[in-house]
Scaffold this motif. Structure first.
Motif, PDB file in Angstrom:
ATOM      1  N   MET A   1       0.843  -1.193   0.000  1.00 27.03           N
ATOM      2  CA  MET A   1       0.000   0.000   0.000  1.00 27.03           C
ATOM      3  C   MET A   1       0.879   1.243   0.000  1.00 27.03           C
ATOM      4  N   THR A   2       0.402   2.302  -0.640  1.00 26.54           N
ATOM      5  CA  THR A   2       1.066   3.594  -0.524  1.00 26.54           C
ATOM      6  C   THR A   2       0.780   4.134   0.873  1.00 26.54           C
ATOM      7  N   ASP A   3       1.475   5.185   1.283  1.00 28.68           N
ATOM      8  CA  ASP A   3       1.216   5.788   2.594  1.00 28.68           C
ATOM      9  C   ASP A   3      -0.234   6.239   2.704  1.00 28.68           C
ATOM     10  N   THR A   4      -0.755   6.838   1.646  1.00 31.74           N
ATOM     11  CA  THR A   4      -2.146   7.307   1.655  1.00 31.74           C
ATOM     12  C   THR A   4      -3.117   6.140   1.747  1.00 31.74           C
ATOM     13  N   GLU A   5      -2.872   5.082   0.980  1.00 33.41           N
ATOM     14  CA  GLU A   5      -3.730   3.893   1.047  1.00 33.41           C
ATOM     15  C   GLU A   5      -3.697   3.282   2.439  1.00 33.41           C
ATOM     16  N   ARG A   6      -2.505   3.187   3.026  1.00 32.05           N
ATOM     17  CA  ARG A   6      -2.362   2.630   4.374  1.00 32.05           C
ATOM     18  C   ARG A   6      -3.123   3.464   5.393  1.00 32.05           C
ATOM     19  N   ASP A   7      -2.946   4.791   5.335  1.00 30.97           N
ATOM     20  CA  ASP A   7      -3.616   5.663   6.304  1.00 30.97           C
ATOM     21  C   ASP A   7      -5.134   5.573   6.175  1.00 30.97           C
ATOM     22  N   THR A   8      -5.634   5.539   4.944  1.00 31.52           N
ATOM     23  CA  THR A   8      -7.079   5.401   4.717  1.00 31.52           C
ATOM     24  C   THR A   8      -7.575   4.061   5.246  1.00 31.52           C
ATOM     25  N   TYR A   9      -6.852   3.010   4.920  1.00 31.63           N
ATOM     26  CA  TYR A   9      -7.225   1.659   5.354  1.00 31.63           C
ATOM     27  C   TYR A   9      -7.289   1.574   6.878  1.00 31.63           C
TER      28      TYR A   9
ATOM     29  N   GLY B   1      -7.699   3.917   8.956  1.00 31.18           N
ATOM     30  CA  GLY B   1      -8.785   4.760   9.455  1.00 31.18           C
ATOM     31  C   GLY B   1     -10.141   4.097   9.335  1.00 31.18           C
ATOM     32  N   GLU B   2     -10.291   3.214   8.345  1.00 30.76           N
ATOM     33  CA  GLU B   2     -11.585   2.563   8.100  1.00 30.76           C
ATOM     34  C   GLU B   2     -11.787   1.290   8.913  1.00 30.76           C
ATOM     35  N   GLN B   3     -10.733   0.550   9.167  1.00 30.00           N
ATOM     36  CA  GLN B   3     -10.860  -0.739   9.849  1.00 30.00           C
ATOM     37  C   GLN B   3     -11.153  -0.545  11.331  1.00 30.00           C
ATOM     38  N   ARG B   4     -11.814  -1.519  11.926  1.00 31.00           N
ATOM     39  CA  ARG B   4     -12.257  -1.382  13.321  1.00 31.00           C
ATOM     40  C   ARG B   4     -11.534  -2.288  14.306  1.00 31.00           C
ATOM     41  N   THR B   5     -11.006  -3.404  13.850  1.00 34.09           N
ATOM     42  CA  THR B   5     -10.428  -4.369  14.779  1.00 34.09           C
ATOM     43  C   THR B   5      -9.020  -4.756  14.342  1.00 34.09           C
TER      44      THR B   5
ATOM     45  N   VAL C   1      -7.230   3.177  17.020  1.00 37.51           N
ATOM     46  CA  VAL C   1      -7.274   4.307  16.085  1.00 37.51           C
ATOM     47  C   VAL C   1      -5.855   4.573  15.602  1.00 37.51           C
ATOM     48  N   TRP C   2      -5.761   5.120  14.409  1.00 38.98           N
ATOM     49  CA  TRP C   2      -4.502   5.472  13.762  1.00 38.98           C
ATOM     50  C   TRP C   2      -4.511   6.977  13.544  1.00 38.98           C
ATOM     51  N   ASP C   3      -3.457   7.663  13.974  1.00 36.62           N
ATOM     52  CA  ASP C   3      -3.405   9.118  13.815  1.00 36.62           C
ATOM     53  C   ASP C   3      -2.486   9.561  12.679  1.00 36.62           C
ATOM     54  N   GLY C   4      -2.033   8.618  11.869  1.00 32.29           N
ATOM     55  CA  GLY C   4      -1.127   8.931  10.775  1.00 32.29           C
ATOM     56  C   GLY C   4       0.324   8.667  11.115  1.00 32.29           C
ATOM     57  N   THR C   5       0.599   8.512  12.412  1.00 36.32           N
ATOM     58  CA  THR C   5       1.957   8.249  12.890  1.00 36.32           C
ATOM     59  C   THR C   5       1.991   7.086  13.864  1.00 36.32           C
ATOM     60  N   SER C   6       0.990   7.023  14.731  1.00 35.35           N
ATOM     61  CA  SER C   6       0.953   6.009  15.785  1.00 35.35           C
ATOM     62  C   SER C   6      -0.380   5.281  15.790  1.00 35.35           C
ATOM     63  N   LEU C   7      -0.316   4.026  16.226  1.00 41.97           N
ATOM     64  CA  LEU C   7      -1.507   3.222  16.448  1.00 41.97           C
ATOM     65  C   LEU C   7      -1.810   3.304  17.937  1.00 41.97           C
TER      66      LEU C   7
ATOM     67  N   ALA D   1      -6.845   1.682  29.566  1.00 37.96           N
ATOM     68  CA  ALA D   1      -5.811   2.705  29.467  1.00 37.96           C
ATOM     69  C   ALA D   1      -5.231   2.663  28.055  1.00 37.96           C
ATOM     70  N   TRP D   2      -4.489   3.692  27.716  1.00 38.76           N
ATOM     71  CA  TRP D   2      -3.969   3.855  26.364  1.00 38.76           C
ATOM     72  C   TRP D   2      -2.558   3.324  26.212  1.00 38.76           C
ATOM     73  N   LEU D   3      -2.361   2.626  25.098  1.00 40.17           N
ATOM     74  CA  LEU D   3      -1.042   2.190  24.659  1.00 40.17           C
ATOM     75  C   LEU D   3      -0.805   2.822  23.297  1.00 40.17           C
ATOM     76  N   ARG D   4       0.376   3.398  23.120  1.00 34.53           N
ATOM     77  CA  ARG D   4       0.730   3.983  21.830  1.00 34.53           C
ATOM     78  C   ARG D   4       1.828   3.146  21.193  1.00 34.53           C
TER      79      ARG D   4
END
Length: 156
Positions: free
Chosen positions: A13-21, A23-27, A47-53, A135-138
């Protein structure tokens, strides 16, 4: 973030395809390892912020206990039924705790974006309700591999 993919560049995937993907997936599926070397894989929302999961995990879970001993983690987000439909992203690195554990909602600038994204994605809300159990894990990945088999047939 390093893309470690050597083979399969045609389906990467390109970076854009990866980021979109992402963002859409739930699990996602999160893999951890115990101190004795026993692996554990469990499903989790993210959630994905473009840099971290960002992973919102129960603090009284095997995953949490294992990550406190060994922060190395691998995460897979994938979908597809037929071979030519398979898509996914694998991210690996070290997970870090962000904010209080368990999360009760104390002010934390680092969590503003992931909590807003998570509340919208999973609950349709503007703010995340805190239950005092999660709690949150990055994971800011050290390595990323992606695939989209639809590219083999020119379907993407």
């Amino acid at each position: 973030m390093t893309v470690t993919q050597r083979r399969g560049r045609r389906i990467m995937m390109t970076d854009t395809e990866r980021d979109t993907y992402l963002g859409e997936q739930r699990t996602c599926r999160v893999a951890t390892v115990s101190a004795e070397g026993m692996p554990h894989v469990g499903a989790l929302w993210f959630v994905w912020d473009g840099t971290s999961l960002w992973l919102y995990s129960l603090t009284r879970s095997r995953r949490w206990a294992q990550l406190r001993q060994n922060p190395k983690v691998a995460v897979v987000v994938d979908d597809g039924v037929e071979y030519g439909e398979l898509r996914g992203v694998e991210l690996s690195g070290e997970a870090e705790v962000v904010g209080e554990a368990p999360r009760t909602g104390e002010a934390c600038a680092e969590l503003e974006l992931p909590e807003r994204l998570f509340a919208s994605k999973y609950f349709g809300l503007d703010t995340l309700p805190h239950d005092g159990r999660h709690a949150w894990l990055r994971l800011t990945p050290e390595a990323v591999t992606s695939w989209d088999f639809r590219k083999l047939a020119g379907l993407s």
